[in-house]
Design a protein around this motif. Structure first.
Motif, short mmCIF file in Angstrom:
data_model
loop_
_atom_site.label_atom_id
_atom_site.label_comp_id
_atom_site.label_asym_id
_atom_site.label_seq_id
_atom_site.Cartn_x
_atom_site.Cartn_y
_atom_site.Cartn_z
N ALA A 168 0.84 -1.20 0.00
CA ALA A 168 0.00 0.00 0.00
C ALA A 168 0.87 1.25 0.00
CB ALA A 168 -0.92 -0.01 1.21
N LEU A 169 1.91 1.26 0.86
CA LEU A 169 2.81 2.41 0.93
C LEU A 169 3.58 2.59 -0.38
CD1 LEU A 169 4.19 1.91 4.56
CD2 LEU A 169 2.58 3.67 3.78
N ARG A 170 4.06 1.45 -0.94
CA ARG A 170 4.82 1.54 -2.18
C ARG A 170 3.96 2.04 -3.33
NH1 ARG A 170 7.95 -3.57 -4.71
NH2 ARG A 170 5.84 -4.09 -5.34
N ASN A 171 2.69 1.59 -3.37
CA ASN A 171 1.79 2.05 -4.43
C ASN A 171 1.47 3.53 -4.29
OD1 ASN A 171 1.64 -0.41 -5.69
ND2 ASN A 171 -0.22 -1.07 -4.63
N ILE A 172 1.39 4.01 -3.03
CA ILE A 172 1.12 5.44 -2.81
C ILE A 172 2.25 6.28 -3.40
CG2 ILE A 172 0.97 7.23 -1.03
CD1 ILE A 172 -0.57 5.18 0.69
N THR A 173 3.51 5.82 -3.21
CA THR A 173 4.65 6.57 -3.76
C THR A 173 4.63 6.59 -5.29
OG1 THR A 173 6.10 4.62 -3.78
CG2 THR A 173 6.05 5.95 -1.77
N LYS A 174 3.94 5.62 -5.89
CA LYS A 174 3.83 5.56 -7.35
C LYS A 174 2.58 6.29 -7.87
CE LYS A 174 6.17 1.08 -7.74
NZ LYS A 174 6.04 -0.34 -8.15
N GLY A 175 1.82 6.87 -6.94
CA GLY A 175 0.61 7.58 -7.34
C GLY A 175 -0.61 6.69 -7.44
N ASN A 176 -0.47 5.41 -7.08
CA ASN A 176 -1.58 4.46 -7.13
C ASN A 176 -2.10 4.27 -5.71
OD1 ASN A 176 -3.39 2.45 -7.68
ND2 ASN A 176 -1.84 0.86 -8.00
N VAL A 177 -2.97 5.18 -5.29
CA VAL A 177 -3.41 5.20 -3.89
C VAL A 177 -4.56 4.24 -3.63
CG1 VAL A 177 -4.31 6.66 -2.03
CG2 VAL A 177 -2.64 7.58 -3.66
N PHE A 178 -5.57 4.34 -4.46
CA PHE A 178 -6.82 3.65 -4.16
C PHE A 178 -6.85 2.25 -4.76
CE2 PHE A 178 -7.83 8.22 -4.12
CZ PHE A 178 -8.20 8.33 -2.78
N ASN A 179 -6.50 1.29 -3.93
CA ASN A 179 -6.56 -0.13 -4.31
C ASN A 179 -6.88 -0.93 -3.06
OD1 ASN A 179 -3.89 -0.69 -2.96
ND2 ASN A 179 -3.21 0.72 -4.58
N GLU A 180 -7.03 -2.24 -3.20
CA GLU A 180 -7.46 -3.02 -2.03
C GLU A 180 -6.41 -3.08 -0.95
OE1 GLU A 180 -5.60 -6.55 -4.17
OE2 GLU A 180 -6.37 -4.57 -4.63
N PHE A 181 -5.13 -2.90 -1.29
CA PHE A 181 -4.09 -2.84 -0.26
C PHE A 181 -4.34 -1.63 0.66
CE2 PHE A 181 -1.65 -4.72 -3.92
CZ PHE A 181 -1.66 -6.01 -3.42
N PHE A 182 -4.69 -0.51 0.05
CA PHE A 182 -4.98 0.70 0.82
C PHE A 182 -6.20 0.51 1.70
CE2 PHE A 182 -6.96 4.98 1.07
CZ PHE A 182 -5.94 5.65 1.73
N LEU A 183 -7.26 -0.10 1.13
CA LEU A 183 -8.48 -0.34 1.89
C LEU A 183 -8.21 -1.23 3.10
CD1 LEU A 183 -11.17 -1.01 -0.89
CD2 LEU A 183 -10.82 1.06 0.44
N MET A 184 -7.49 -2.34 2.87
CA MET A 184 -7.23 -3.27 3.95
C MET A 184 -6.35 -2.63 5.02
SD MET A 184 -8.96 -5.78 2.83
CE MET A 184 -8.54 -7.12 3.91
N SER A 185 -5.36 -1.87 4.59
CA SER A 185 -4.45 -1.24 5.56
C SER A 185 -5.20 -0.22 6.42
CB SER A 185 -3.29 -0.56 4.81
OG SER A 185 -2.54 -1.51 4.08
N MET A 186 -6.02 0.63 5.79
CA MET A 186 -6.78 1.63 6.54
C MET A 186 -7.72 0.97 7.55
SD MET A 186 -7.94 4.72 3.99
CE MET A 186 -8.95 5.39 5.29
N ALA A 187 -8.43 -0.06 7.07
CA ALA A 187 -9.41 -0.71 7.94
C ALA A 187 -8.75 -1.38 9.14
CB ALA A 187 -10.21 -1.74 7.13
N THR A 188 -7.64 -2.05 8.93
CA THR A 188 -7.01 -2.81 10.01
C THR A 188 -6.23 -1.92 10.97
OG1 THR A 188 -5.16 -3.28 8.52
CG2 THR A 188 -6.88 -4.95 8.69
N ILE A 189 -5.54 -0.91 10.45
CA ILE A 189 -4.84 0.04 11.33
C ILE A 189 -5.86 0.81 12.17
CG2 ILE A 189 -3.40 2.11 11.38
CD1 ILE A 189 -1.94 0.98 8.90
#
Length: 678
Positions: free
Chosen positions: A110-131
């Motif tokens: 999720a963090l690596r995708n954010i640095t590439k400009g790819n924020v909204f994906n299921e990695f981001f969703l799962m990370s936000m929900a669990t943190i």
């Protein structure tokens, strides 16, 4: 040889082109098995799973999941028993380790995708929900979200591995060792070390490792791996034997004609491997949809957590944050991005088992929309095995006419030409042939023993101003007219045979809703109309040149029809490329067929056309079932979560449960029996 029948003229390299349709929307390969992060969710741009090593032990990828599950269950038990030493910090450590084991890589991606400009994906969703769950103290639920997400990934990995294995078991069955005869000695080497021209020896029951020419007198082969048919195929000396066939009779010798990597089986395996890289429109829609859908649900969850502050009197931030986290978990599009590509891959595998190779999932979709099927005649609906029926001469001996004609025809590989050559036996072999020219759609001309010889159809005779009895044109059978020294010398009648399953094929296609079945042929129109009438084909056109076939298909497409063309893949390469879906019949070992066709039918049974459509329809049905299931359940649980009825546990089980059901439904096509529809 270009008589009034379909021509097997060799396609120039310029014609050996890949259909532009096969290159549209190239996507990543169907994932190879490995860790859950390598498997991903199939072709989806938002699923960057990294470049982990694909060669490590797959079993090791399950160890972190198992340890995490043990820690989670242990933590829940200690919470339930209210053990005194299970203090806040110990509790956080246990659940934290369990979380990192399964969620560490997800958060990292999720963090690596954010640095590439790819924020909204299921990695981001799962990370936000669990943190977020950890933030409000719901450690067990935070771990459970990640754990069951990874378990779902393992199920997907197993499903992909099963699909790959089913295909490779059927196709990639090349032996690792081959016996090669060199200097009179039998030596065992790897197939890659065998050169073109070498002689290999294959024992009874062994698989043929390389394409070649049979040197032994005769043998029977099981060709199921290549054609999907279990019926033995008997080959005689000089005939082609392909890698993947199983020798059934006795020890045989084969002269190798293709390198290991150039064998028909290698090309087919590569074709199946590459098929997953061409997305269907449904897959493309899901990819685009996920990119729009994911940011919408993120902002909706944010609104669900914050906006009630302005409208609810007893607003408690943690309560509404919990609802927002539930919303995020259930909104993850995992089931969609797992099951849709997996469903298409299952369809490609099912087709392979039936001797049908789809070059991409886009053609599985497209073949279901076909309303017009255009077919070649010779080799598609008829056997393509011609035999001489009669000979008529004018002013010379029958044996002389046959010998002169056969000498010229020996320079052509067309079935009609070969029928004349076979009938002539050895009578022509002492004759010298020179200056041979093939005139497309007409026939052959050349010098035979110093005499000018023309062999072809009526158009050939008229082109060279050779007069003949016009009543000859009324003969229904295929005719080879012969002129010697610019004088009409006679003709040879040749007949073909309709394939046994051709009538049933036409019936099945009509039953499938194909409203227009058209036959195009270079054969004389009287023969074409006779075959069309016996098969109940809607429309038929004879006496066509290759460019005429192209014009007919263009005309049909201009009428707004979705056209599939079925031909032999060699002489029909241009029209196969032009059609919306191009199918090559009986095209084993044909480079032109594999390169130009969108679908390759490995044996010569036209009934496989209907089977291909059945598989396409079944695949599409399963894919849309999965889409409906995923949307229906997710919308229901999202609504419950927003109103505080559903907990995160329900969200987790709903998300994983839907994904699991979608996977099971996707692999169901692997078990379907399409043989009854052949």
């Amino acid at each position: 040889m270009n008589q009034e029948t379909d021509k097997n003229e060799q396609v120039p390299k310029a014609m050996e082109i890949t259909s532009p349709r096969t290159a549209e929307q190239p996507g990543p390969q169907i994932p190879k098995t490995g860790t859950q992060y390598e498997a991903g969710h199939g072709p989806n741009d938002g699923h960057d799973h990294g470049d982990d090593d694909h060669d490590h032990d797959e079993t090791a990828s399950y160890v972190p999941t198992i340890i995490s599950l043990v820690l989670l269950l242990g933590g829940i038990l200690l919470d339930y028993l209210d053990v005194p030493w299970f203090t806040t910090y110990v509790r956080l450590a246990v659940y934290g380790i369990a979380y990192l084991l399964v969620g560490g890589k997800v958060v990292w991606h999720a963090l690596r995708n954010i640095t590439k400009g790819n924020v909204f994906n299921e990695f981001f969703l799962m990370s936000m929900a669990t943190i977020g769950a950890f933030y409000i103290g719901e450690y067990a639920e935070g771990v459970a979200v990640m754990l069951f997400y990874v378990i779902g990934e393992h199920f997907q990995e197993a499903a992909v591995a099963r699909s790959r294995k089913s295909i490779k078991d059927l196709i990639d069955n090349r032996p690792e060792i081959v016996t090669v005869l060199r200097n009179g000695q039998a030596t065992e080497v790897k197939p890659q070390q065998v050169s073109i021209g070498d002689t290999i020896q294959v024992k009874a029951g062994e698989k043929v490792a390389l394409d070649g020419e049979l040197l032994s007198e005769q043998s029977s082969f099981n060709t199921a791996a290549l054609t999907g048919e279990s019926k033995p195929d008997t080959k005689s000396k000089g005939e082609t034997v392909l890698a993947g066939m199983i020798n059934l009779d006795k020890v045989i010798d084969i002269k190798v004609t293709s390198a290991y990597e150039d064998s028909a089986l290698s090309k087919i395996l590569k074709l199946v491997e590459d098929a997953g890289s061409r997305k269907a429109k449904t897959q493309q829609f899901i990819t685009r949809f996920a990119k729009i859908y994911t940011p919408i649900v993120v902002f909706a969850a944010l609104g669900l957590a914050l906006l009630p502050y302005f409208f609810v009197a007893d607003y408690v931030f943690n309560d509404w944050l919990y609802r927002a986290l539930i919303f995020l978990v259930i909104s993850c599009p995992c089931a969609l991005v797992i099951s849709v590509p997996l469903g298409y891959f299952g369809g490609i595998g099912a087709a392979s088992r039936n001797g049908i190779l789809f070059k991409g999932s886009n053609f599985l979709d497209l073949i279901t929309t076909v309303d017009t099927i255009v077919m070649d005649k010779t080799g598609t609906l008829t056997e393509g095995v011609f035999k001489v029926q009669g000979i008529k001469t004018y002013g010379l001996q029958e044996t002389e006419l046959v010998a002169l004609t056969a000498a010229l025809e020996s320079k052509s590989s067309h079935p009609v030409a070969q029928a004349v050559v076979q009938h002539a036996g050895d009578s022509y072999k002492h004759l010298t042939v020179s200056d041979v020219e093939e005139i497309s759609g007409h026939g052959l001309k050349g010098m035979v023993d110093g005499k000018s010889v023309l062999a072809g159809n009526g158009k050939m005779m008229r082109k060279f101003h050779i007069s003949y009895d016009p009543e000859i044109d009324a003969i229904v059978d295929t005719i080879v007219m012969v002129a010697i020294e610019n004088q009409f010398a006679g003709y040879i009648t040749i007949a073909d045979k309709i394939k046994t399953d051709a009538p049933e094929t036409v019936r099945q296609l009509h039953a499938l809703g194909i409203t227009n079945i058209t036959m195009l042929s270079g054969d004389k129109d009287s023969i074409v109309q006779q075959v069309a009438a016996s098969l109940k084909i809607d429309k038929a056109y004879g006496g066509l040149l290759p460019q005429d076939k192209v014009s007919k298909v263009e005309e049909l497409k201009q009428q707004g029809r979705t056209v599939a063309f079925v031909g032999d893949g060699i002489n029909d390469a241009p029209v196969i490329t032009l059609a919306d879906v191009g199918l090559a019949m009986g095209a084993m070992g044909s480079d032109a067929a594999i390169e130009t066709a969108d679908v390759v039918i490995q044996n010569d049974q036209p009934s496989k056309i209907a089977t291909a459509i059945h598989i396409g329809k079944a695949t599409k049905q399963i894919v849309w079932q999965n889409i409906g299931l995923a949307f229906g359940v997710k919308l229901l649980v999202m609504a419950f979560g927003a109103f505080g009825v559903a907990t995160m546990w329900e969200a987790v089980f709903a998300d994983v449960g839907v994904a699991f059901l979608a996977i099971l439904n996707a692999i169901r096509i692997q078990r379907m029996d399409f043989g009854k529809k052949d």
